[in-house]
Design a protein around this motif. Structure first.
Motif, PDB file in Angstrom:
ATOM      1  N   LEU A   1       4.933  11.544  -1.672  1.00  0.00           N
ATOM      2  CA  LEU A   1       6.145  11.585  -0.853  1.00  0.00           C
ATOM      3  C   LEU A   1       7.280  10.809  -1.514  1.00  0.00           C
ATOM      4  CD1 LEU A   1       4.740  11.142   2.795  1.00  0.00           C
ATOM      5  CD2 LEU A   1       5.284  13.244   1.573  1.00  0.00           C
ATOM      6  N   ALA A   2       6.942   9.675  -2.131  1.00  0.00           N
ATOM      7  CA  ALA A   2       7.982   8.895  -2.802  1.00  0.00           C
ATOM      8  C   ALA A   2       8.618   9.703  -3.927  1.00  0.00           C
ATOM      9  CB  ALA A   2       7.375   7.599  -3.342  1.00  0.00           C
ATOM     10  N   ALA A   3       7.785  10.385  -4.692  1.00  0.00           N
ATOM     11  CA  ALA A   3       8.322  11.188  -5.797  1.00  0.00           C
ATOM     12  C   ALA A   3       9.137  12.373  -5.282  1.00  0.00           C
ATOM     13  CB  ALA A   3       7.166  11.690  -6.670  1.00  0.00           C
ATOM     14  N   ALA A   4       8.670  12.974  -4.206  1.00  0.00           N
ATOM     15  CA  ALA A   4       9.334  14.185  -3.714  1.00  0.00           C
ATOM     16  C   ALA A   4      10.613  13.884  -2.945  1.00  0.00           C
ATOM     17  CB  ALA A   4       8.366  14.965  -2.809  1.00  0.00           C
ATOM     18  N   THR A   5      10.695  12.701  -2.325  1.00  0.00           N
ATOM     19  CA  THR A   5      11.880  12.378  -1.521  1.00  0.00           C
ATOM     20  C   THR A   5      12.867  11.477  -2.248  1.00  0.00           C
ATOM     21  OG1 THR A   5      10.822  10.419  -0.559  1.00  0.00           O
ATOM     22  CG2 THR A   5      10.545  12.522   0.632  1.00  0.00           C
ATOM     23  N   GLY A   6      12.384  10.750  -3.264  1.00  0.00           N
ATOM     24  CA  GLY A   6      13.247   9.787  -3.932  1.00  0.00           C
ATOM     25  C   GLY A   6      13.440   8.501  -3.139  1.00  0.00           C
ATOM     26  N   LEU A   7      12.714   8.351  -2.042  1.00  0.00           N
ATOM     27  CA  LEU A   7      12.833   7.132  -1.248  1.00  0.00           C
ATOM     28  C   LEU A   7      12.098   5.978  -1.932  1.00  0.00           C
ATOM     29  CD1 LEU A   7      12.197   8.679   2.303  1.00  0.00           C
ATOM     30  CD2 LEU A   7      14.378   7.813   1.419  1.00  0.00           C
ATOM     31  N   CYS A   8      12.512   4.743  -1.595  1.00  0.00           N
ATOM     32  CA  CYS A   8      11.897   3.572  -2.223  1.00  0.00           C
ATOM     33  C   CYS A   8      10.488   3.342  -1.673  1.00  0.00           C
ATOM     34  CB  CYS A   8      12.760   2.343  -1.984  1.00  0.00           C
ATOM     35  SG  CYS A   8      12.871   1.867  -0.248  1.00  0.00           S
ATOM     36  N   GLY A   9       9.723   2.563  -2.403  1.00  0.00           N
ATOM     37  CA  GLY A   9       8.341   2.312  -2.017  1.00  0.00           C
ATOM     38  C   GLY A   9       8.203   1.638  -0.673  1.00  0.00           C
ATOM     39  N   ALA A  10       9.221   0.868  -0.268  1.00  0.00           N
ATOM     40  CA  ALA A  10       9.155   0.164   1.017  1.00  0.00           C
ATOM     41  C   ALA A  10       9.136   1.115   2.206  1.00  0.00           C
ATOM     42  CB  ALA A  10      10.338  -0.791   1.144  1.00  0.00           C
ATOM     43  N   ALA A  11       9.508   2.360   1.972  1.00  0.00           N
ATOM     44  CA  ALA A  11       9.527   3.344   3.067  1.00  0.00           C
ATOM     45  C   ALA A  11       8.131   3.875   3.374  1.00  0.00           C
ATOM     46  CB  ALA A  11      10.451   4.499   2.719  1.00  0.00           C
ATOM     47  N   PHE A  12       7.140   3.455   2.603  1.00  0.00           N
ATOM     48  CA  PHE A  12       5.790   4.039   2.737  1.00  0.00           C
ATOM     49  C   PHE A  12       4.720   2.974   2.970  1.00  0.00           C
ATOM     50  CE2 PHE A  12       8.436   6.710   0.031  1.00  0.00           C
ATOM     51  CZ  PHE A  12       8.406   7.906   0.737  1.00  0.00           C
ATOM     52  N   ARG A  13       5.134   1.801   3.429  1.00  0.00           N
ATOM     53  CA  ARG A  13       4.176   0.705   3.587  1.00  0.00           C
ATOM     54  C   ARG A  13       3.055   1.073   4.569  1.00  0.00           C
ATOM     55  NH1 ARG A  13       5.441  -4.902   6.789  1.00  0.00           N
ATOM     56  NH2 ARG A  13       3.413  -5.871   6.508  1.00  0.00           N
ATOM     57  N   THR A  14       3.445   1.640   5.689  1.00  0.00           N
ATOM     58  CA  THR A  14       2.444   1.939   6.708  1.00  0.00           C
ATOM     59  C   THR A  14       1.498   3.045   6.255  1.00  0.00           C
ATOM     60  OG1 THR A  14       4.106   1.366   8.365  1.00  0.00           O
ATOM     61  CG2 THR A  14       2.129   2.454   9.161  1.00  0.00           C
ATOM     62  N   LEU A  15       2.043   4.052   5.611  1.00  0.00           N
ATOM     63  CA  LEU A  15       1.183   5.122   5.079  1.00  0.00           C
ATOM     64  C   LEU A  15       0.166   4.569   4.095  1.00  0.00           C
ATOM     65  CD1 LEU A  15       3.169   8.381   4.196  1.00  0.00           C
ATOM     66  CD2 LEU A  15       1.406   8.057   5.918  1.00  0.00           C
ATOM     67  N   ARG A  16       0.657   3.726   3.180  1.00  0.00           N
ATOM     68  CA  ARG A  16      -0.264   3.177   2.164  1.00  0.00           C
ATOM     69  C   ARG A  16      -1.368   2.351   2.817  1.00  0.00           C
ATOM     70  NH1 ARG A  16       1.825   4.066  -2.799  1.00  0.00           N
ATOM     71  NH2 ARG A  16       4.097   4.170  -2.981  1.00  0.00           N
ATOM     72  N   HIS A  17      -0.990   1.542   3.799  1.00  0.00           N
ATOM     73  CA  HIS A  17      -1.988   0.699   4.463  1.00  0.00           C
ATOM     74  C   HIS A  17      -3.062   1.565   5.126  1.00  0.00           C
ATOM     75  CE1 HIS A  17      -3.704  -2.563   6.872  1.00  0.00           C
ATOM     76  NE2 HIS A  17      -3.680  -1.712   7.882  1.00  0.00           N
ATOM     77  N   HIS A  18      -2.619   2.573   5.870  1.00  0.00           N
ATOM     78  CA  HIS A  18      -3.592   3.391   6.598  1.00  0.00           C
ATOM     79  C   HIS A  18      -4.431   4.236   5.643  1.00  0.00           C
ATOM     80  CE1 HIS A  18      -2.688   2.550  10.846  1.00  0.00           C
ATOM     81  NE2 HIS A  18      -1.526   2.161  10.358  1.00  0.00           N
ATOM     82  N   ALA A  19      -3.864   4.651   4.539  1.00  0.00           N
ATOM     83  CA  ALA A  19      -4.651   5.397   3.557  1.00  0.00           C
ATOM     84  C   ALA A  19      -5.781   4.529   3.002  1.00  0.00           C
ATOM     85  CB  ALA A  19      -3.748   5.886   2.426  1.00  0.00           C
ATOM     86  N   GLN A  20      -5.507   3.221   2.933  1.00  0.00           N
ATOM     87  CA  GLN A  20      -6.514   2.311   2.370  1.00  0.00           C
ATOM     88  C   GLN A  20      -7.593   1.929   3.370  1.00  0.00           C
ATOM     89  OE1 GLN A  20      -4.100  -0.952   1.031  1.00  0.00           O
ATOM     90  NE2 GLN A  20      -3.356   0.132  -0.781  1.00  0.00           N
ATOM     91  N   VAL A  21      -7.217   1.720   4.622  1.00  0.00           N
ATOM     92  CA  VAL A  21      -8.170   1.093   5.549  1.00  0.00           C
ATOM     93  C   VAL A  21      -8.767   2.032   6.586  1.00  0.00           C
ATOM     94  CG1 VAL A  21      -6.951  -1.106   5.308  1.00  0.00           C
ATOM     95  CG2 VAL A  21      -6.479   0.357   7.287  1.00  0.00           C
ATOM     96  N   ASP A  22      -8.140   3.180   6.842  1.00  0.00           N
ATOM     97  CA  ASP A  22      -8.592   3.967   7.987  1.00  0.00           C
ATOM     98  C   ASP A  22      -9.966   4.588   7.796  1.00  0.00           C
ATOM     99  OD1 ASP A  22      -6.448   3.277   9.448  1.00  0.00           O
ATOM    100  OD2 ASP A  22      -5.530   5.268   9.567  1.00  0.00           O
ATOM    101  N   ALA A  23     -10.340   4.859   6.559  1.00  0.00           N
ATOM    102  CA  ALA A  23     -11.687   5.399   6.350  1.00  0.00           C
ATOM    103  C   ALA A  23     -12.732   4.390   6.835  1.00  0.00           C
ATOM    104  CB  ALA A  23     -11.896   5.741   4.884  1.00  0.00           C
ATOM    105  N   GLY A  24     -12.498   3.122   6.532  1.00  0.00           N
ATOM    106  CA  GLY A  24     -13.411   2.080   7.002  1.00  0.00           C
ATOM    107  C   GLY A  24     -13.362   1.921   8.509  1.00  0.00           C
ATOM    108  N   HIS A  25     -12.146   2.025   9.062  1.00  0.00           N
ATOM    109  CA  HIS A  25     -12.019   1.887  10.516  1.00  0.00           C
ATOM    110  C   HIS A  25     -12.723   3.025  11.252  1.00  0.00           C
ATOM    111  CE1 HIS A  25      -8.188  -0.862  10.460  1.00  0.00           C
ATOM    112  NE2 HIS A  25      -9.237  -1.401   9.876  1.00  0.00           N
TER     113      HIS A  25
END
Lengths: 273, 67
Positions: free
Chosen positions: A206-230
């Protein structure tokens, strides 16, 4: 349509109710994935991502309140619960959140003690312990989404608008089921949402496709990392819980409804051009 | 005349789910589904069928649910 044969951790151990829920949700998962793929298509993606953040804020703001409501519900009978008989005497039990089944199945199981649905329900104590452990993990994620929204160029005051009906359709039934039937229903909702997390590749895509900064994806990144465990924790808990047949069905209905409402929400977001 | 007995696997099969390829464990689990559950699954499958090739082409970036 291909149905995956799930690789099930803990399959066959304990009661197996988590395994059964996971298998059932996997039947519905291709529809959710299809809606998400359409949502993340390249054309108009920046507008849709902003709308997605707002919609997810409407959903995720309810996560901790729902868990707190369910935890409190572990200590009291459901609101409006009709007078019940005493199964120990063989009396019929009407509207009993332990033994009755408002969802169309036969009333099987149930362990009300002297008509007390709390004291006689072995599900409530482990459910309360699970919720107490996991509530802190979900706290403040709604604020994270607002920060992501600002970083993405969205207006921070947009969440002041009334939540949409599709978010209410996704979240709202949980309040009903917890308040009027049994707090264990929430596990179907959690299993469905945490079982369909963002792909680990999604934030970079999404960052590459939208050109938005990395800070716009903090929540997505967190959930991608932890939700499988949850989600594993939810299914593991269900694999240990001695659910009655009506409780099993209620959790599955909650999970499948969540998959359906989630698909509707993603379809609406995906229609934004 | 009595109503035919509910059979979830028959209903799933009629809706196009690949019941013949289900494992014994899947048959046991899915055979316990109620009409309400099967109805939701059938509705979702119907909405999927028209666009399934898109899912297979871009699945690597799929997923979006947050709790």
């Amino acid at each position: 349509m291909s149905i995956p044969n799930p690789t099930v951790t803990g399959g066959g151990a304990g009661t197996g109710h988590g395994t059964a829920l996971r298998m059932t949700l996997q039947l519905a998962a291709p529809a959710v994935r299809r809606a998400a793929v359409h949502l993340w298509r390249p054309q108009g993606l920046r507008r849709r991502y902003l709308a997605y953040l707002l919609a997810m804020h409407e959903v995720i703001r309810a996560s901790v309140p729902l868990m707190e409501l369910a935890a409190a519900g572990c200590d009291r009978p459901a609101a409006g619960d009709p007078v019940r008989g005493d199964p120990a005497r063989g009396d019929p039990v009407r509207g009993d959140p332990v033994g009755g089944d408002p969802l169309g199945g036969a009333a099987v199981g149930g362990a009300a003690v002297g008509g007390d649905p709390v004291r006689g329900d072995p599900v409530r104590a482990p459910l309360r312990a699970y919720l107490a452990e996991h509530i802190p993990e979900e706290r403040d994620h709604d604020d994270w989404l607002l920060a992501d929204l600002v970083a993405a160029g969205g207006a921070a005051d947009r969440p002041g608008r009334p939540p949409g009906p599709l978010a209410a359709r996704l979240v709202g039934p949980q309040y009903y089921w917890i308040a009027h039937w049994h707090p264990v229903c929430l596990l179907g909702y959690i299993g469905a949402l945490e079982g369909n997390p963002p792909s680990p590749l999604l934030a970079d895509h999404l960052a590459a496709a939208t050109g938005l900064c990395g800070a716009a994806f903090r929540t997505l990144r967190h959930h991608a990392q932890v939700d499988a465990g949850h989600s594993q924790a939810v299914f593991d808990l269900l694999d240990r819980l001695p659910l009655t047949a009506p409780q099993q069905r209620a959790v599955r209905v909650s999970g499948l409804h969540t998959m359906s409402a989630l698909t509707d929400l993603f379809d609406q977001l995906g229609a934004i051009t | 005349m009595t109503a035919p007995e509910w059979n979830a696997l028959d209903a799933l099969n009629a809706a196009g789910f690949p019941v013949g390829s289900f494992t014994a464990e899947q048959c046991e689990v899915f055979g316990r589904l109620s009409t309400a559950e099967v109805d939701m699954l059938v509705d979702l499958k119907a909405r999927l069928d028209a666009v399934e090739p898109e899912v297979q082409a871009h699945g690597a970036v799929a997923g979006a649910a947050l709790f």
